[in-house]
Design a protein around this motif. Sequence first.
Motif, PDB file in Angstrom:
ATOM      1  N   PRO A 180    -135.999 -83.127 -87.422  1.00 43.94           N
ATOM      2  CA  PRO A 180    -136.880 -82.230 -87.956  1.00 43.94           C
ATOM      3  C   PRO A 180    -137.382 -81.294 -87.060  1.00 43.94           C
ATOM      4  O   PRO A 180    -137.912 -81.563 -85.733  1.00 43.94           O
ATOM      5  CB  PRO A 180    -137.809 -83.309 -88.724  1.00 43.94           C
ATOM      6  N   LEU A 181    -137.770 -79.994 -87.722  1.00 40.80           N
ATOM      7  CA  LEU A 181    -138.140 -79.210 -86.859  1.00 40.80           C
ATOM      8  C   LEU A 181    -139.667 -78.770 -87.555  1.00 40.80           C
ATOM      9  O   LEU A 181    -139.918 -78.875 -88.444  1.00 40.80           O
ATOM     10  CB  LEU A 181    -137.448 -77.802 -86.817  1.00 40.80           C
ATOM     11  N   LYS A 182    -140.868 -78.670 -86.639  1.00 45.14           N
ATOM     12  CA  LYS A 182    -142.137 -78.300 -86.791  1.00 45.14           C
ATOM     13  C   LYS A 182    -142.190 -77.106 -87.760  1.00 45.14           C
ATOM     14  O   LYS A 182    -142.816 -76.930 -88.857  1.00 45.14           O
ATOM     15  CB  LYS A 182    -143.006 -78.483 -85.606  1.00 45.14           C
ATOM     16  N   ASP A 183    -141.336 -76.050 -87.278  1.00 48.51           N
ATOM     17  CA  ASP A 183    -141.508 -74.823 -87.841  1.00 48.51           C
ATOM     18  C   ASP A 183    -140.091 -74.181 -87.997  1.00 48.51           C
ATOM     19  O   ASP A 183    -139.454 -73.773 -86.930  1.00 48.51           O
ATOM     20  CB  ASP A 183    -142.438 -73.819 -87.053  1.00 48.51           C
ATOM     21  N   ALA A 184    -139.463 -74.237 -89.101  1.00 47.93           N
ATOM     22  CA  ALA A 184    -137.894 -73.765 -89.266  1.00 47.93           C
ATOM     23  C   ALA A 184    -137.908 -72.254 -89.127  1.00 47.93           C
ATOM     24  O   ALA A 184    -136.826 -71.810 -88.793  1.00 47.93           O
ATOM     25  CB  ALA A 184    -137.412 -74.100 -90.503  1.00 47.93           C
ATOM     26  N   HIS A 185    -139.205 -71.416 -89.127  1.00 51.33           N
ATOM     27  CA  HIS A 185    -139.035 -70.029 -89.241  1.00 51.33           C
ATOM     28  C   HIS A 185    -138.824 -69.592 -87.706  1.00 51.33           C
ATOM     29  O   HIS A 185    -138.435 -68.441 -87.587  1.00 51.33           O
ATOM     30  CB  HIS A 185    -140.403 -69.543 -89.742  1.00 51.33           C
ATOM     31  N   VAL A 186    -138.736 -70.425 -86.697  1.00 45.24           N
ATOM     32  CA  VAL A 186    -138.386 -70.220 -85.356  1.00 45.24           C
ATOM     33  C   VAL A 186    -136.989 -69.519 -85.377  1.00 45.24           C
ATOM     34  O   VAL A 186    -136.446 -68.759 -84.633  1.00 45.24           O
ATOM     35  CB  VAL A 186    -139.058 -71.321 -84.331  1.00 45.24           C
ATOM     36  N   LEU A 187    -136.401 -70.298 -86.108  1.00 47.42           N
ATOM     37  CA  LEU A 187    -135.011 -69.990 -86.198  1.00 47.42           C
ATOM     38  C   LEU A 187    -134.510 -68.453 -86.586  1.00 47.42           C
ATOM     39  O   LEU A 187    -133.726 -67.877 -85.867  1.00 47.42           O
ATOM     40  CB  LEU A 187    -134.022 -70.904 -87.207  1.00 47.42           C
ATOM     41  N   ALA A 188    -135.530 -68.038 -87.693  1.00 50.37           N
ATOM     42  CA  ALA A 188    -135.291 -66.800 -88.069  1.00 50.37           C
ATOM     43  C   ALA A 188    -135.585 -65.802 -87.107  1.00 50.37           C
ATOM     44  O   ALA A 188    -135.033 -64.612 -86.863  1.00 50.37           O
ATOM     45  CB  ALA A 188    -136.098 -66.725 -89.392  1.00 50.37           C
ATOM     46  N   ASP A 189    -136.865 -66.148 -86.219  1.00 55.39           N
ATOM     47  CA  ASP A 189    -137.258 -65.351 -85.189  1.00 55.39           C
ATOM     48  C   ASP A 189    -136.275 -65.219 -84.154  1.00 55.39           C
ATOM     49  O   ASP A 189    -135.769 -63.988 -83.663  1.00 55.39           O
ATOM     50  CB  ASP A 189    -138.524 -65.956 -84.473  1.00 55.39           C
TER      51      ASP A 189
END
Length: 218
Positions: free
Chosen positions: A161-170
């Motif tokens: 699990p990732l704490k913040d999946a939006h990092v991938l978008a960045d």
Amino acid sequence: MAERTESNQPASADRQPARGRPRDAGRDWALLEATVAVLQDSGYGGLTTAAVAKRAGVSTATLYRRWRSKEDLVVGTAVRWASDLGPQPDTGSLEGDLAVLLRDKAGTMEGPGGRLLHVLIGEAAHNEALARVLDTAIIQPVRDRAAAVVRRAVARGDIPPLKDAHVLADLVVGSMVSRLFLTPDAAHSGSTDGPSSGAAAIRELLPFLLRALGAQPG
């Protein structure tokens, strides 16, 4: 017809076009394409509704029946081109999902949407309304798709699990902008003999993203 003054209301991705006769989809498309072309030629500061209407081969009255101002027109164009990213298919693997996301984003950035993004990035630094559009209409759809990719990968047990999946978008947006807009050989490449700059970027980025997420290429 003189350039219409800007409305006091801020532009928004949700702003509805002015009421009038039924919309002609062909004219809508011509105006959106003309907006991208004029932005690319003249920048946001040099764009006028008169120039866009002339480029599209319609009257300014036709344009104003759809968008109330120059800012609304650019907002509407951004929203339209952002929709090119489309929904995220489930390929059944993290590598496949990432490859599709990168491919779709590269395709958008190498087309009219990329030319528009180029202009918005420069203008957003001193135009709050366009900065919001850049985030909500162009960046947020990538965040949503990236989050879906991560959720499926976690559910399959492919990655922790990732704490913040939006990092991938960045990582996707930032690396694509750097590779396609800021790298001289890629930004100015006109070669048609080999893979596109976007395809080359995908080959470079996909293994890195997989490792960054805790997976390995298949």
